[in-house]
Design an enzyme around this catalytic site. Structure first.
Site, PDB file in Angstrom:
ATOM      1  N   CYS A 114     -43.037  31.771  19.997  1.00 20.31           N
ATOM      2  CA  CYS A 114     -41.785  31.346  19.343  1.00 20.31           C
ATOM      3  C   CYS A 114     -40.540  31.824  20.091  1.00 20.31           C
ATOM      4  O   CYS A 114     -39.449  31.297  19.866  1.00 20.31           O
ATOM      5  CB  CYS A 114     -41.741  31.840  17.902  1.00 20.31           C
ATOM      6  SG  CYS A 114     -43.016  31.106  16.882  1.00 20.31           S
ATOM      7  N   HIS A 250     -34.104  31.514  15.550  1.00 23.80           N
ATOM      8  CA  HIS A 250     -35.430  30.898  15.446  1.00 23.80           C
ATOM      9  C   HIS A 250     -35.701  30.660  13.966  1.00 23.80           C
ATOM     10  O   HIS A 250     -35.372  31.488  13.108  1.00 23.80           O
ATOM     11  CB  HIS A 250     -36.480  31.834  16.048  1.00 23.80           C
ATOM     12  CG  HIS A 250     -37.879  31.387  15.758  1.00 23.80           C
ATOM     13  ND1 HIS A 250     -38.311  30.107  15.995  1.00 23.80           N
ATOM     14  CD2 HIS A 250     -38.948  32.056  15.221  1.00 23.80           C
ATOM     15  CE1 HIS A 250     -39.580  30.005  15.628  1.00 23.80           C
ATOM     16  NE2 HIS A 250     -39.984  31.166  15.155  1.00 23.80           N
ATOM     17  N   ASN A 280     -41.380  25.797  10.980  1.00 24.86           N
ATOM     18  CA  ASN A 280     -41.316  26.601  12.202  1.00 24.86           C
ATOM     19  C   ASN A 280     -41.837  25.758  13.375  1.00 24.86           C
ATOM     20  O   ASN A 280     -43.035  25.493  13.458  1.00 24.86           O
ATOM     21  CB  ASN A 280     -42.167  27.867  12.004  1.00 24.86           C
ATOM     22  CG  ASN A 280     -42.152  28.790  13.210  1.00 24.86           C
ATOM     23  OD1 ASN A 280     -41.717  28.415  14.290  1.00 24.86           O
ATOM     24  ND2 ASN A 280     -42.652  29.994  13.016  1.00 24.86           N
TER      25      ASN A 280
HETATM   26  O1  UT7 Z   1     -42.363  32.486  14.219  1.00 23.45           O
HETATM   27  C1  UT7 Z   1     -43.408  33.363  14.482  1.00 23.45           C
HETATM   28  C2  UT7 Z   1     -43.356  34.516  13.607  1.00 23.45           C
HETATM   29  N1  UT7 Z   1     -43.843  34.194  12.305  1.00 23.45           N
HETATM   30  C3  UT7 Z   1     -43.156  34.590  11.250  1.00 23.45           C
HETATM   31  O2  UT7 Z   1     -42.083  35.114  11.430  1.00 23.45           O
HETATM   32  C4  UT7 Z   1     -43.767  34.443   9.888  1.00 23.45           C
HETATM   33  C5  UT7 Z   1     -43.564  35.728   9.152  1.00 23.45           C
HETATM   34  N2  UT7 Z   1     -44.155  35.780   7.840  1.00 23.45           N
HETATM   35  C6  UT7 Z   1     -43.693  35.052   6.787  1.00 23.45           C
HETATM   36  O3  UT7 Z   1     -42.840  34.201   6.927  1.00 23.45           O
HETATM   37  C7  UT7 Z   1     -44.222  35.392   5.411  1.00 23.45           C
HETATM   38  O4  UT7 Z   1     -44.930  36.609   5.463  1.00 23.45           O
HETATM   39  C8  UT7 Z   1     -45.146  34.301   4.807  1.00 23.45           C
HETATM   40  C9  UT7 Z   1     -44.311  33.107   4.411  1.00 23.45           C
HETATM   41  C10 UT7 Z   1     -46.197  33.898   5.816  1.00 23.45           C
HETATM   42  C11 UT7 Z   1     -45.829  34.830   3.553  1.00 23.45           C
HETATM   43  O5  UT7 Z   1     -44.868  35.298   2.618  1.00 23.45           O
HETATM   44  P1  UT7 Z   1     -45.054  36.724   1.914  1.00 23.45           P
HETATM   45  O6  UT7 Z   1     -43.959  36.844   0.937  1.00 23.45           O
HETATM   46  O7  UT7 Z   1     -45.129  37.738   3.009  1.00 23.45           O
HETATM   47  O8  UT7 Z   1     -46.401  36.550   1.137  1.00 23.45           O
HETATM   48  P2  UT7 Z   1     -47.772  37.387   1.298  1.00 23.45           P
HETATM   49  O9  UT7 Z   1     -48.431  37.073   2.599  1.00 23.45           O
HETATM   50  O10 UT7 Z   1     -47.516  38.808   0.941  1.00 23.45           O
HETATM   51  O11 UT7 Z   1     -48.648  36.735   0.139  1.00 23.45           O
HETATM   52  C12 UT7 Z   1     -48.265  36.825  -1.224  1.00 23.45           C
HETATM   53  C13 UT7 Z   1     -49.268  36.062  -2.053  1.00 23.45           C
HETATM   54  C14 UT7 Z   1     -50.720  36.401  -1.726  1.00 23.45           C
HETATM   55  O12 UT7 Z   1     -51.450  36.362  -2.934  1.00 23.45           O
HETATM   56  P3  UT7 Z   1     -51.818  37.721  -3.724  1.00 23.45           P
HETATM   57  O13 UT7 Z   1     -52.614  38.532  -2.738  1.00 23.45           O
HETATM   58  O14 UT7 Z   1     -50.502  38.346  -4.067  1.00 23.45           O
HETATM   59  O15 UT7 Z   1     -52.572  37.227  -4.889  1.00 23.45           O
HETATM   60  C15 UT7 Z   1     -51.148  35.253  -0.852  1.00 23.45           C
HETATM   61  O16 UT7 Z   1     -52.534  35.037  -0.906  1.00 23.45           O
HETATM   62  O17 UT7 Z   1     -49.117  34.659  -1.798  1.00 23.45           O
HETATM   63  C16 UT7 Z   1     -50.398  34.097  -1.466  1.00 23.45           C
HETATM   64  N3  UT7 Z   1     -50.191  32.981  -0.562  1.00 23.45           N
HETATM   65  C17 UT7 Z   1     -49.920  31.734  -0.986  1.00 23.45           C
HETATM   66  N4  UT7 Z   1     -49.776  31.218  -2.212  1.00 23.45           N
HETATM   67  C18 UT7 Z   1     -49.470  29.915  -2.303  1.00 23.45           C
HETATM   68  C19 UT7 Z   1     -50.219  32.986   0.811  1.00 23.45           C
HETATM   69  N5  UT7 Z   1     -49.963  31.761   1.262  1.00 23.45           N
HETATM   70  C20 UT7 Z   1     -49.776  30.950   0.175  1.00 23.45           C
HETATM   71  C21 UT7 Z   1     -49.461  29.590   0.018  1.00 23.45           C
HETATM   72  N6  UT7 Z   1     -49.325  29.121  -1.248  1.00 23.45           N
HETATM   73  N7  UT7 Z   1     -49.293  28.769   1.061  1.00 23.45           N
END
Ligand code: UT7
Length: 323
Positions: A114, A250, A280
């Site tokens: 990225c 980005h 993204n």
């Molecule tokens: O460009 C390259 C670099 N990449 C990035 O910068 C991405 C960085 N990361 C992010 O943008 C965020 O961490 C995400 C958008 C990927 C995830 O958001 P988050 O607030 O960090 O959520 P999380 O991973 O802590 O997950 C929270 C909950 C989990 O469920 P439990 O364990 O709390 O029950 C996940 O399983 O959300 C769940 N979850 C989803 N739920 C619905 C994960 N993906 C999804 C989804 N839909 N697509």
């Protein structure tokens, strides 16, 4: 003192729109979750007949047209991508042929996930400033949806496809003021694609060719790192944060973008945000956002722009540019 000025921008997005509602049919997710956690509501997906080189070519063509420059006058092409159409030739060499750029020019691809566009810009800026090139085309193009596991809700809702480009020209007026390029390979396990051709095709049976990401851990490092690089960049150019006219970040997650804007005390109406409609697009996201804001008249000549990116590697980078 010679600097590299941006004299044209261009971008291209594939036609097909995939909304969050469409993804609800595919994995266990919701429009609400995706909007709240990422700011994304739809993304563009490359057509079956298209390839990454098409996205790069149309974006680059538009940048050349905007600058009023023909391919004959370009002597460096840098394409940032992690989804090239072939192992080789590079997308940059293919672009050289397809756009009629002068035979004998320098052309190569950059792989920095990225952060690829910032890496490409930083390299091209050094070429231009040291007399190695008069005009340089810097392109970010990605077919990210081709390396997505559409059953993995942790990644498939985040990415999209597209291409963006800038044309740089050597000038005596200020252009690119400073660029900063960094990497820390120890973070590979948090964001990577397991398979590549160096492992041999037999390994593709056991290794996935799709993006793997521990999103939450990436998020935390990204926010901290981008906050640091903003300081490093402003310090290097001896510029106060109040002088920045536009943040062109980005586009990975609206919450990461907001955190960087907050660090700069920059109101969100001075931040170019396209993550909602594009997701993204990796190395393509900054040049697409830049071109969007140039063409709709938000970004004006003479304004001070801050670019920053973070991605797989980990890699991260920034650029301060007088437009
Ligand atoms: O460009 C390259 C670099 N990449 C990035 O910068 C991405 C960085 N990361 C992010 O943008 C965020 O961490 C995400 C958008 C990927 C995830 O958001 P988050 O607030 O960090 O959520 P999380 O991973 O802590 O997950 C929270 C909950 C989990 O469920 P439990 O364990 O709390 O029950 C996940 O399983 O959300 C769940 N979850 C989803 N739920 C619905 C994960 N993906 C999804 C989804 N839909 N697509």
């Amino acid at each position: 003192m010679t600097s590299a000025r941006i004299i044209g921008t261009g971008s291209y997005l594939p036609q097909r729109v995939v909304t969050n509602r469409d993804l609800e049919q595919q994995v266990e997710t919701s429009d609400q979750w995706i909007r709240e956690r990422t700011g994304i509501y739809e993304r563009r997906v490359i057509g079956e007949e298209e390839c990454c080189g098409d996205l790069a070519r149309i974006a680059a063509q538009r940048a050349l047209e905007a600058a009023g420059i023909s391919g004959d006058d370009v002597d460096l092409i840098v394409v940032a991508t992690c989804t090239p159409d072939r192992v080789f030739p590079s997308l940059a060499s293919s672009l050289q042929r397809d756009l009629g750029i002068r035979p004998g020019a320098t052309a190569f691809d950059v792989s920095a996930a990225c952060s690829g566009f910032i890496y490409g810009l930083g390299i091209a800026d050094r070429f231009v400033r040291t007399g190695g090139a008069e005009r340089a085309l810097v392109v970010g193009a990605e077919a990210m949806t081709r390396i997505l596991d559409w059953d993995d809700r942790g990644t498939c809702v985040l990415f999209g496809d597209g291409g963006g480009a800038v044309l740089l020209e050597a000038a005596e007026r200020p252009g690119v003021l400073t660029t900063h390029l960094h990497s820390d390979g120890r973070y590979e396990p948090l964001l990577y694609v397991p398979w590549g051709p160096g492992q041999g095709y037999a390994a593709l049976g056991t290794q996935s060719g799709y993006i793997h990401m521990r999103g939450n851990e990436v998020f935390k490092v990204a926010v901290n790192t981008l906050t640091r690089i903003v300081e490093e960049t402003l310090d290097a150019a001896q510029v106060d944060k109040t002088e920045v006219d536009w943040l062109v970040p980005h586009q990975a997650n609206i919450r990461i973008i907001q955190a960087t804007a907050k660090k700069l005390d920059l109101h969100m109406d001075r931040v170019v945000v396209t993550v909602g409609e594009h997701g993204n697009t990796s190395a393509a996201s900054i040049p697409i956002a830049l071109d969007t804001a140039v063409r709709d008249g938000r970004i004006q000549r003479g304004e001070l722009l801050l670019f920053e990116a973070f991605g797989g590697g980990f890699t991260w980078g920034s650029a301060l540019v007088r437009y």
